[in-house]
Write a protein that holds these residues in place. Structure first.
Motif, mmCIF file in Angstrom:
data_model
loop_
_atom_site.group_PDB
_atom_site.id
_atom_site.type_symbol
_atom_site.label_atom_id
_atom_site.label_comp_id
_atom_site.label_asym_id
_atom_site.label_seq_id
_atom_site.Cartn_x
_atom_site.Cartn_y
_atom_site.Cartn_z
ATOM 1 N N UNK A 105 1.001 -1.026 -0.026
ATOM 2 C CA UNK A 105 0.225 0.171 0.024
ATOM 3 C C UNK A 105 0.869 1.393 -0.107
ATOM 4 N N UNK A 106 1.982 0.990 -1.062
ATOM 5 C CA UNK A 106 2.756 2.718 -1.437
ATOM 6 C C UNK A 106 2.526 3.220 -2.560
ATOM 7 N N UNK A 107 2.885 4.257 -2.918
ATOM 8 C CA UNK A 107 3.702 4.769 -4.297
ATOM 9 C C UNK A 107 4.536 3.909 -4.354
ATOM 10 N N UNK A 108 4.898 3.970 -5.969
ATOM 11 C CA UNK A 108 5.859 3.388 -6.488
ATOM 12 C C UNK A 108 7.467 3.961 -5.930
ATOM 13 N N UNK A 109 7.448 4.583 -5.613
ATOM 14 C CA UNK A 109 8.870 5.750 -5.900
ATOM 15 C C UNK A 109 8.917 5.400 -4.138
ATOM 16 N N UNK A 110 8.095 4.751 -3.419
ATOM 17 C CA UNK A 110 8.490 4.770 -2.103
ATOM 18 C C UNK A 110 9.314 3.956 -1.893
ATOM 19 N N UNK A 111 9.024 3.054 -2.551
ATOM 20 C CA UNK A 111 10.060 1.014 -3.204
ATOM 21 C C UNK A 111 11.166 1.361 -2.867
ATOM 22 N N UNK A 112 12.352 0.756 -3.054
ATOM 23 C CA UNK A 112 13.406 0.528 -3.125
ATOM 24 C C UNK A 112 13.903 0.213 -4.342
ATOM 25 N N UNK A 113 15.060 0.566 -5.317
ATOM 26 C CA UNK A 113 14.955 -0.055 -6.553
ATOM 27 C C UNK A 113 15.343 -1.159 -6.334
ATOM 28 N N UNK A 114 16.143 -1.816 -5.634
ATOM 29 C CA UNK A 114 15.910 -3.612 -5.421
ATOM 30 C C UNK A 114 14.729 -4.531 -4.965
ATOM 31 N N UNK A 115 13.126 -3.537 -5.026
ATOM 32 C CA UNK A 115 12.501 -3.962 -4.892
ATOM 33 C C UNK A 115 12.134 -4.546 -6.360
ATOM 34 N N UNK A 116 12.132 -3.948 -7.576
ATOM 35 C CA UNK A 116 11.899 -4.624 -8.867
ATOM 36 C C UNK A 116 12.882 -5.610 -9.285
ATOM 37 N N UNK A 117 13.484 -5.755 -8.555
ATOM 38 C CA UNK A 117 14.685 -6.302 -9.788
ATOM 39 C C UNK A 117 14.100 -8.075 -9.170
ATOM 40 N N UNK A 118 13.393 -8.573 -7.910
ATOM 41 C CA UNK A 118 12.494 -9.500 -7.343
ATOM 42 C C UNK A 118 11.845 -10.822 -9.275
ATOM 43 N N UNK A 119 11.492 -9.408 -9.666
ATOM 44 C CA UNK A 119 10.185 -9.756 -10.378
ATOM 45 C C UNK A 119 10.569 -10.278 -11.752
ATOM 46 N N UNK A 120 9.968 -11.312 -12.651
ATOM 47 C CA UNK A 120 10.116 -11.163 -14.734
ATOM 48 C C UNK A 120 9.282 -10.287 -14.884
ATOM 49 N N UNK A 121 8.429 -10.056 -14.328
ATOM 50 C CA UNK A 121 7.526 -9.064 -15.562
ATOM 51 C C UNK A 121 6.480 -7.931 -14.426
ATOM 52 N N UNK A 122 7.188 -6.032 -15.034
ATOM 53 C CA UNK A 122 5.931 -5.514 -14.627
ATOM 54 C C UNK A 122 4.946 -4.976 -15.510
ATOM 55 N N UNK A 123 3.634 -5.104 -14.332
ATOM 56 C CA UNK A 123 3.024 -4.420 -15.436
ATOM 57 C C UNK A 123 1.763 -3.732 -15.516
ATOM 58 N N UNK A 124 1.701 -2.407 -15.975
ATOM 59 C CA UNK A 124 1.710 -1.138 -15.858
ATOM 60 C C UNK A 124 0.052 -1.324 -16.043
ATOM 61 N N UNK A 125 -0.432 -0.770 -14.864
ATOM 62 C CA UNK A 125 -2.058 -0.268 -15.244
ATOM 63 C C UNK A 125 -2.539 1.123 -14.482
ATOM 64 N N UNK A 126 -1.507 2.121 -15.276
ATOM 65 C CA UNK A 126 -2.034 3.115 -14.520
ATOM 66 C C UNK A 126 -2.936 4.197 -15.502
ATOM 67 N N UNK A 127 -2.739 5.342 -14.364
ATOM 68 C CA UNK A 127 -3.705 6.447 -15.135
ATOM 69 C C UNK A 127 -2.632 7.547 -15.370
ATOM 70 N N UNK A 134 13.416 3.057 -13.574
ATOM 71 C CA UNK A 134 13.819 1.185 -12.723
ATOM 72 C C UNK A 134 14.102 0.479 -13.877
ATOM 73 N N UNK A 135 13.431 -0.028 -14.686
ATOM 74 C CA UNK A 135 13.207 -1.007 -15.961
ATOM 75 C C UNK A 135 14.790 -0.978 -16.315
ATOM 76 N N UNK A 136 15.045 -0.055 -16.534
ATOM 77 C CA UNK A 136 17.324 0.020 -17.123
ATOM 78 C C UNK A 136 18.230 0.568 -16.269
ATOM 79 N N UNK A 137 17.419 0.454 -14.623
ATOM 80 C CA UNK A 137 18.874 0.921 -13.893
ATOM 81 C C UNK A 137 18.500 -0.427 -12.727
ATOM 82 N N UNK A 138 18.026 -1.659 -13.218
ATOM 83 C CA UNK A 138 18.595 -2.962 -12.984
ATOM 84 C C UNK A 138 19.282 -3.361 -14.110
ATOM 85 N N UNK A 139 20.191 -5.113 -12.805
ATOM 86 C CA UNK A 139 21.125 -5.547 -14.433
ATOM 87 C C UNK A 139 19.873 -6.363 -14.451
ATOM 88 N N UNK A 140 18.949 -6.557 -13.887
ATOM 89 C CA UNK A 140 18.201 -7.935 -14.436
ATOM 90 C C UNK A 140 17.347 -7.381 -15.267
#
Length: 425
Positions: free
Chosen positions: A84-106, A117-123
């Motif tokens: 229950x957060x804004x995406x900016x409140x999550x550390x970049x390391x959080x995102x490397x745990x996923x194979x896919x991010x699906x954006x359903x944003x407005x 974020x995608x281009x900051x990750x080694x994965x």
């Protein structure tokens, strides 16, 4: 579907409004076992019409709480994590745990952030972005290994992104300014680009004379591009200007289905690192039709970056390729640069140095833990990014945004990209 395959796939859904609800529902039917959801909105009565997980009893509760509870109550083998957060409140390391991010944003700003974020990750985390508006929808597939356009490459296609006050304006579908396809595209163009240039004043969406002017100019533009519904109503213009065009349930269903279809293709043909492709289990898993060139068989790998659904003119789905912009500030190849600063120096001093020393105009800076600075964020007037410029390097260390030693910063500019090694004295 091969359950063992989906056991290894980790998917992050960002936004669980109408589109997010439908995507999550599809993932359940696809036997995806690991789903994470980020959203900080609560359920409102207006959500009930087209958000399948919610009922009247859920009003006032956080959406992620309700979705997690209902899925896990019914499907014991599906594991849901909620944030229950804004995406900016999550550390970049959080995102490397996923194979896919699906954006359903407005909104555009969150898309810019996820793209960075995608281009900051080694994965190699693949980002599938979906947007809907009335009878139209769009999907963008951002895979940093395929050489096609990222979101930043096509940022100029989104109306309002050059307007410094555009943080209050959201247009989920790509409204291409150069070649409008619908009356809504014309209205958005006049509203965000033409109004201030010609009227020399700020748009007031509650001023009827402003809306009338936009309506008249938009009709002229529609006629210029031979759009069939060039005589659209004043009420439609008012809806677009006030950003309250309703999204139809049918559009949500179609865009959600296209998103999960793309996910299925990517997994099927081995686009996920360290996971055996589904096609190894089945000789004929997905049949591709002929491409636009006669006699040329479409490759099983993605040769397109964008999908456009135009339901206002019938059921039309277009697959097309946008190639990488060689001047993109996000997805160019990296070089290495060493630089020396003091711990009492500010982030702003680094930004100014890069501007003056190398004549960079657009700059984005991130560490392995956080996005520190994005030019487009500052242009959108986001206060938290402006405040970060006043932080000293020592303050950034104390906040956990950078490490104390071996500070590697990922820098994207309008001329080149590089990894910046900062040595603190």
């Amino acid at each position: 579907m091969h359950n063992r395959m989906w056991n290894d796939i980790h998917i992050l859904i960002v936004g669980c409004g109408g589109l997010g609800n439908e995507v999550i529902k599809n993932l359940i039917y696809m036997n995806v076992k690991n789903i994470s959801i980020v959203d900080y909105d609560i359920v409102e009565i207006s959500n009930l019409q087209r958000q399948v997980f919610f009922t009247k009893e859920d009003i006032g509760s956080y959406k992620v709480d309700i979705i997690k509870k209902k899925i896990e109550n019914k499907y014991k083998d599906i594991y849901v994590k909620k944030y229950t957060k804004k995406i900016e409140q999550l550390d970049i390391s959080f995102y490397k745990e996923f194979n896919f991010i699906i954006g359903c944003l407005d909104n555009i700003e969150s898309r810019i952030y996820l793209n960075s974020i995608i281009f900051c990750l080694e994965e190699n985390v693949i980002y599938i972005d979906g947007g809907v508006e009335e009878f139209n929808g769009s999907i963008k597939i951002i895979n940093k290994n395929n050489g096609l356009a990222c979101f930043q490459c096509t940022l100029d296609h989104y109306a309002g992104t050059e307007n410094e006050t555009s943080n209050e304006k959201t247009f989920p579908i790509c409204s291409i300014a150069n070649i409008p396809k619908t009356s809504q595209d014309c209205i958005i163009y006049v509203m965000n680009i033409l109004f201030e240039k010609q009227k020399k004043e700020k748009l007031n969406i509650n001023n009827d004379s402003h809306i009338k002017w936009i309506h008249e100019e938009a009709q002229k533009r529609a006629l210029q591009f031979q759009i069939d519904d060039a005589t659209f109503s004043y009420s439609l213009t008012k809806q677009v200007v006030k950003n309250n065009i309703p999204t139809t349930s049918s559009t949500l269903l179609i865009i959600a289905s296209l998103i999960t279809q793309e996910l299925y293709k990517l997994v099927s043909f081995g686009q996920v690192h360290n996971i055996q492709p589904l096609s190894n289990h089945n000789k004929v898993l997905y049949k591709y039709e002929k491409s636009a060139h006669v006699g040329e068989q479409q490759s099983p790998l993605h040769k397109y970056s964008d999908i456009l659904y135009v339901g206002s003119k019938g059921i039309y789905i277009y697959y097309y390729t946008i190639y990488k912009n060689k001047n993109c500030v996000i997805c160019n190849k990296k070089k290495y640069l060493h630089i020396y600063f003091k711990k009492v120096d500010t982030l702003n001093s680094l930004v100014k140095f890069l501007h003056t020393k190398y004549n960079f105009n657009k700059i984005s800076i991130s560490s392995q833990y956080a996005i520190l600075y994005i030019t487009s964020k500052i242009k959108c007037g986001l206060i938290n990014y402006e405040q970060k410029l006043n932080n000293t390097f020592q303050e950034l260390i104390n906040q956990g945004k950078i490490t104390e030693k071996n500070i590697y910063l990922n820098v994207q500019t309008d001329k080149c990209d590089f990894v910046l090694l900062v040595h603190l004295e």
